[in-house]
Design an enzyme around this catalytic site. Structure first.
Site, PDB file in Angstrom:
ATOM      1  N   ALA A  97      31.954  37.011  38.353  1.00  0.00           N
ATOM      2  CA  ALA A  97      31.584  36.539  37.020  1.00  0.00           C
ATOM      3  C   ALA A  97      31.326  35.037  36.992  1.00  0.00           C
ATOM      4  O   ALA A  97      30.721  34.533  36.053  1.00  0.00           O
ATOM      5  CB  ALA A  97      32.682  36.890  36.018  1.00  0.00           C
ATOM      6  N   LYS A  98      31.827  34.310  37.993  1.00  0.00           N
ATOM      7  CA  LYS A  98      31.627  32.854  38.125  1.00  0.00           C
ATOM      8  C   LYS A  98      31.979  32.113  36.844  1.00  0.00           C
ATOM      9  O   LYS A  98      31.256  31.218  36.400  1.00  0.00           O
ATOM     10  CB  LYS A  98      30.194  32.548  38.566  1.00  0.00           C
ATOM     11  CG  LYS A  98      29.835  33.148  39.930  1.00  0.00           C
ATOM     12  CD  LYS A  98      28.428  32.758  40.358  1.00  0.00           C
ATOM     13  CE  LYS A  98      28.104  33.323  41.725  1.00  0.00           C
ATOM     14  NZ  LYS A  98      27.927  34.790  41.725  1.00  0.00           N
ATOM     15  N   ARG A  99      33.124  32.436  36.275  1.00  0.00           N
ATOM     16  CA  ARG A  99      33.563  31.792  35.049  1.00  0.00           C
ATOM     17  C   ARG A  99      34.113  30.401  35.334  1.00  0.00           C
ATOM     18  O   ARG A  99      34.615  30.118  36.415  1.00  0.00           O
ATOM     19  CB  ARG A  99      34.627  32.630  34.352  1.00  0.00           C
ATOM     20  CG  ARG A  99      34.169  34.015  33.931  1.00  0.00           C
ATOM     21  CD  ARG A  99      32.981  33.963  32.980  1.00  0.00           C
ATOM     22  NE  ARG A  99      32.708  35.252  32.384  1.00  0.00           N
ATOM     23  CZ  ARG A  99      31.515  35.826  32.334  1.00  0.00           C
ATOM     24  NH1 ARG A  99      30.470  35.234  32.869  1.00  0.00           N
ATOM     25  NH2 ARG A  99      31.355  36.993  31.751  1.00  0.00           N
TER      26      ARG A  99
END
Length: 290
Positions: A97-99
């Site tokens: 998700a590369k949050r």
């Protein structure tokens, strides 16, 4: 609840280092899954089919959230069910998700993806491991690191990525260090632990940049590296060894489109399942003999 590091150790020993990436795109899969409306009704059936096909052949699965979000509510429901299905099959679940955001927002993201339902999370999207973006600074990582430590989860922090434009920022100097080196030092500090043991905080380093990976590995002796870039991005399996460290399980290698994309969308589903398994075994052999 089994801790992420234990999942990695056990599943690498049993199945190897390959991670099956699932990036569902209707244009890249057999037409048999199409329903004609293009609104996402196909996605649940497709992802369930892929998971059933790969069960028993691979120890890890990585879901790229963007493809599910693009299908709206049907996609999000499919993602939640797929994560549960993968975990029930014994696979380690990585949510790509590369949050990354400021403290309160990062805490909300951590709660969404890393906190079990019994401890206040929703449970809908609970992953074993999450990819996170450190661009806004170390303080934005703290809520994720704290959640990972508390609940036995893992993180992969972007460090030196596989995309062609990564060097525009990641290979620039800041002070007397490359930005990627500085990130690797930060990640290595989070991951440091007992001698001879893996830590839960790892790094994303592209398989497309093995020389950079060799240098960055020195900062992170306890970290698990997630090395995307084989398959569609053209990474060389023979160079993967540069990213390995001294600890069993300290490298995971995801392949997504290289496993599931088809040129002939008329392919039958039995043949498609056979194709996926054949590709899985081919990639596993390629990265285990370097």
């Amino acid at each position: 609840m089994v801790a992420w590091v234990d999942i990695v150790t056990d599943n690498v020993d049993r199945y190897g280092e390959l991670v099956a990436g699932i990036d569902p795109s209707l244009a890249d899969i057999p037409e048999a899954f199409a329903r004609g409306d293009g609104q996402g009704d196909w996605i649940g059936d497709y992802v369930s089919f892929v998971l059933e096909t790969i069960t028993g052949h691979v120890g890890f699965v990585k879901f790229q959230t963007a493809y599910f979000e693009a299908c709206g509510l049907a996609g999000l429901q499919a993602l939640s069910l797929a994560m549960q299905q993968a975990r029930a099959a014994g696979m380690g679940v990585i949510l790509d998700a590369k949050r990354g955001d400021i403290g309160a927002t990062a805490s909300a993201y951590a709660k969404a993806y890393l906190v079990p339902e019994r401890d206040g999370g929703s449970g809908d999207f609970e992953a074993d491991c999450l990819t996170v973006n450190p661009l806004m600074g170390p303080d934005t990582l703290t809520p994720f690191v704290e959640a990972a430590s508390t609940y036995g989860k893992g993180l992969f922090v972007l460090c030196r990525t596989s995309n062609p434009g990564a060097g525009w920022l990641q290979d620039k100097m800041t002070g007397n260090q490359l930005i990627s080196d500085r990130l690797a030092g930060l990640i290595g500090g989070f991951a440091s632990g007992k001698a001879g043991e893996l830590g839960p905080i790892g790094a994303v380093i592209g398989a497309t940049v093995p020389e950079e990976g060799r240098r960055l590995r020195q900062f992170m002796p306890h970290s698990i590296i997630l090395a995307p870039g084989l398959g569609a991005q053209g990474g060389d399996p023979r160079a993967i060894h540069a990213l390995r460290g001294a600890l069993p399980g300290d490298l995971l290698v995801p392949v997504s489109r290289g496993l599931t994309k088809v040129e002939d969308r008329q392919i039958g589903l039995d043949d498609y399942a056979e194709l996926i398994v054949g590709r899985l075994n081919g990639f596993k052999q390629a990265i285990s003999h370097v």
